[in-house]
Scaffold this active site. Structure first.
Site, PDB file in Angstrom:
ATOM      1  N   GLU A 165       0.813  -1.229   0.000  1.00  0.00           N
ATOM      2  CA  GLU A 165       0.000   0.000   0.000  1.00  0.00           C
ATOM      3  C   GLU A 165       0.846   1.279   0.000  1.00  0.00           C
ATOM      4  O   GLU A 165       0.705   2.134   0.868  1.00  0.00           O
ATOM      5  CB  GLU A 165      -0.974  -0.018   1.181  1.00  0.00           C
ATOM      6  CG  GLU A 165      -1.943  -1.195   1.129  1.00  0.00           C
ATOM      7  CD  GLU A 165      -2.914  -1.255   2.294  1.00  0.00           C
ATOM      8  OE1 GLU A 165      -2.899  -0.338   3.148  1.00  0.00           O
ATOM      9  OE2 GLU A 165      -3.691  -2.229   2.365  1.00  0.00           O
ATOM     10  N   ASN A 206       1.835  -5.095  -3.165  1.00  0.00           N
ATOM     11  CA  ASN A 206       0.469  -5.471  -2.798  1.00  0.00           C
ATOM     12  C   ASN A 206      -0.340  -4.219  -2.459  1.00  0.00           C
ATOM     13  O   ASN A 206       0.157  -3.338  -1.764  1.00  0.00           O
ATOM     14  CB  ASN A 206       0.518  -6.406  -1.580  1.00  0.00           C
ATOM     15  CG  ASN A 206      -0.820  -7.050  -1.255  1.00  0.00           C
ATOM     16  OD1 ASN A 206      -1.403  -7.731  -2.090  1.00  0.00           O
ATOM     17  ND2 ASN A 206      -1.308  -6.839  -0.045  1.00  0.00           N
ATOM     18  N   HIS A 242     -10.563  -6.191  -2.186  1.00  0.00           N
ATOM     19  CA  HIS A 242     -11.612  -5.830  -1.226  1.00  0.00           C
ATOM     20  C   HIS A 242     -12.693  -5.031  -1.963  1.00  0.00           C
ATOM     21  O   HIS A 242     -12.510  -3.843  -2.245  1.00  0.00           O
ATOM     22  CB  HIS A 242     -11.037  -4.986  -0.091  1.00  0.00           C
ATOM     23  CG  HIS A 242     -10.050  -5.707   0.771  1.00  0.00           C
ATOM     24  ND1 HIS A 242     -10.405  -6.789   1.552  1.00  0.00           N
ATOM     25  CD2 HIS A 242      -8.726  -5.510   0.978  1.00  0.00           C
ATOM     26  CE1 HIS A 242      -9.339  -7.225   2.208  1.00  0.00           C
ATOM     27  NE2 HIS A 242      -8.305  -6.464   1.864  1.00  0.00           N
ATOM     28  N   GLU A 271      -6.375 -10.770  -1.058  1.00  0.00           N
ATOM     29  CA  GLU A 271      -7.184 -10.463   0.131  1.00  0.00           C
ATOM     30  C   GLU A 271      -8.661 -10.319  -0.235  1.00  0.00           C
ATOM     31  O   GLU A 271      -9.352  -9.407   0.229  1.00  0.00           O
ATOM     32  CB  GLU A 271      -6.699  -9.164   0.796  1.00  0.00           C
ATOM     33  CG  GLU A 271      -5.228  -9.148   1.163  1.00  0.00           C
ATOM     34  CD  GLU A 271      -4.802  -7.885   1.892  1.00  0.00           C
ATOM     35  OE1 GLU A 271      -5.677  -7.178   2.447  1.00  0.00           O
ATOM     36  OE2 GLU A 271      -3.587  -7.599   1.922  1.00  0.00           O
ATOM     37  N   ASP A 273     -12.474 -10.158  -0.513  1.00  0.00           N
ATOM     38  CA  ASP A 273     -13.783 -10.260   0.139  1.00  0.00           C
ATOM     39  C   ASP A 273     -14.716  -9.276  -0.552  1.00  0.00           C
ATOM     40  O   ASP A 273     -14.270  -8.357  -1.240  1.00  0.00           O
ATOM     41  CB  ASP A 273     -13.732 -10.042   1.653  1.00  0.00           C
ATOM     42  CG  ASP A 273     -13.025  -8.754   2.081  1.00  0.00           C
ATOM     43  OD1 ASP A 273     -12.985  -7.777   1.299  1.00  0.00           O
ATOM     44  OD2 ASP A 273     -12.511  -8.715   3.205  1.00  0.00           O
TER      45      ASP A 273
END
Length: 354
Positions: A165, A206, A242, A271, A273
């Site tokens: 990030e 990432n 996400h 990651e 979701d």
């Protein structure tokens, strides 16, 4: 592990949905092949972030984690504040427990994360803030942290999220303590140090909101190209995934993967979701299933995509409600480990293969 609105595009067709009666994931001999068996046939690893408290205390969670997934990621216990809470004093106990669990169940381990602006130990952030840790010392501390952690897990981690990030959504570098104190060269340094500590681990950038082609993902593409041209061992690009169904599904996901593959890099969804505004209803669950399947199909459509990891698989332990007020139900299973249409969508996609 955050997400902001994504550009709206048309949703994928209802043909991607999987219907039928949901069953608890803990069912025994009558249960179909688990996700990991289907993923193995599709030549991709299917992973989950792991909550270590749940792994220790919840038998159903432990059994389901072992059954369904071929890759595991430490949700928190490999982050800096967890492994070095006091300067020079390391606590590997929980991270080591995850590595042992993975070994015992034939699972690979993704390392998350070596360098981030968040979840740093207080001794580090306080020292930088009050000036007792200057730039030269901070660089040495960062070198020692990366080297120590990667060496500790040498040979046990197949992918590391090295730098996490570092860009804003507009493609500018995040104004973190790392950028402020060390300048942008800290990114290349982190990769070089990690590679020196474990030459066989694949090293990833990432971030979130980089599923499609936009200013942020383009900044990563340009950065990766420059670094690789300089011989820096940037080997993978991790797309967190996400998403929220109240926003449109991101466009150009496959094209985005393809351009990183064109640099000779691996890609991964790291990651995933898909949250929704509560309460839950059948229509929202159906839309959620299309989002999970859309990301999986993009991964399976690219030979560069080596793993697809969900950020937890049961709502019982999801991070989403604690961060996004009024939102939740973001995972493949509900709080009772009953599968949702999204679980079926992944099964169908993995069964279809590459």
């Amino acid at each position: 592990m955050t997400n902001f609105p994504l550009p709206a595009v048309a949703l994928m067709g209802a043909a991607l949905l999987v219907t039928g009666v949901a069953q608890p994931a803990s069912a025994h001999s009558s249960q179909p092949a688990p996700l990991r068996a289907l993923a193995d046939r599709a030549d991709v690893r299917i992973g989950t972030a792991v909550n270590m408290t749940a792994l220790a205390d919840d038998t159903t969670y432990r059994r389901t984690t072992a059954r369904e997934f071929s890759s595991v990621t430490a949700e928190n216990v490999m982050k800096w504040e967890s492994v070095e809470p006091q300067r020079g004093t390391y606590d590997w106990s929980k991270a080591d427990a995850l590595v042992r669990f993975a070994r015992d169940h034939g699972q690979a381990v993704r390392g998350h994360t070596l360098l981030w602006h968040s979840q740093l130990p207080g001794w580090l952030t306080t020292g930088v803030a009050d000036g007792s840790i200057d730039a030269a010392e901070l660089r040495g501390i960062l070198h020692d942290h990366i080297t120590t952690e990667v060496k500790h897990f040498k040979g046990k981690i197949y992918q590391w999220d090295v730098v996490n990030e570092v860009f804003n959504d507009d493609g500018t570098l995040r104004n973190s303590i790392w950028l402020q104190q060390l300048g942008p060269s800290y990114i290349a340094d982190a990769f070089r140090w990690a590679h020196a500590a474990d030459p066989k681990a694949k090293l990833f950038l990432n971030d979130y909101n980089v599923e499609g082609i936009n200013a942020k993902s383009t900044a990563y593409y340009e950065l990766a190209g420059r670094l690789r041209a300089e011989g820096v061992p940037v080997q993978g690009f991790g797309i967190q995934g996400h998403l929220g169904i109240q926003y449109g599904f991101p466009g150009d996901v496959s094209d985005n993967l393809a351009r990183f593959a064109g640099l000779g890099m691996q890609t991964a969804f790291t990651e995933v979701d898909v949250r929704m505004v509560l309460p839950v209803d059948a229509e929202k669950l159906a839309t959620q299933a299309t989002y999970f399947r859309g990301l999986l199909d993009a991964c399976l459509g690219s030979r560069s995509c080596t793993s697809f990891t969900v950020w937890g698989y049961t709502d019982k332990y999801s991070w989403v409600p604690g961060v996004f007020t009024g939102q939740g139900a973001a995972t493949l299973m509900d709080e009772d480990f009953v599968t949702k249409p999204a679980y079926g969508a992944l099964r169908e996609g993995l069964a279809a293969g590459r």
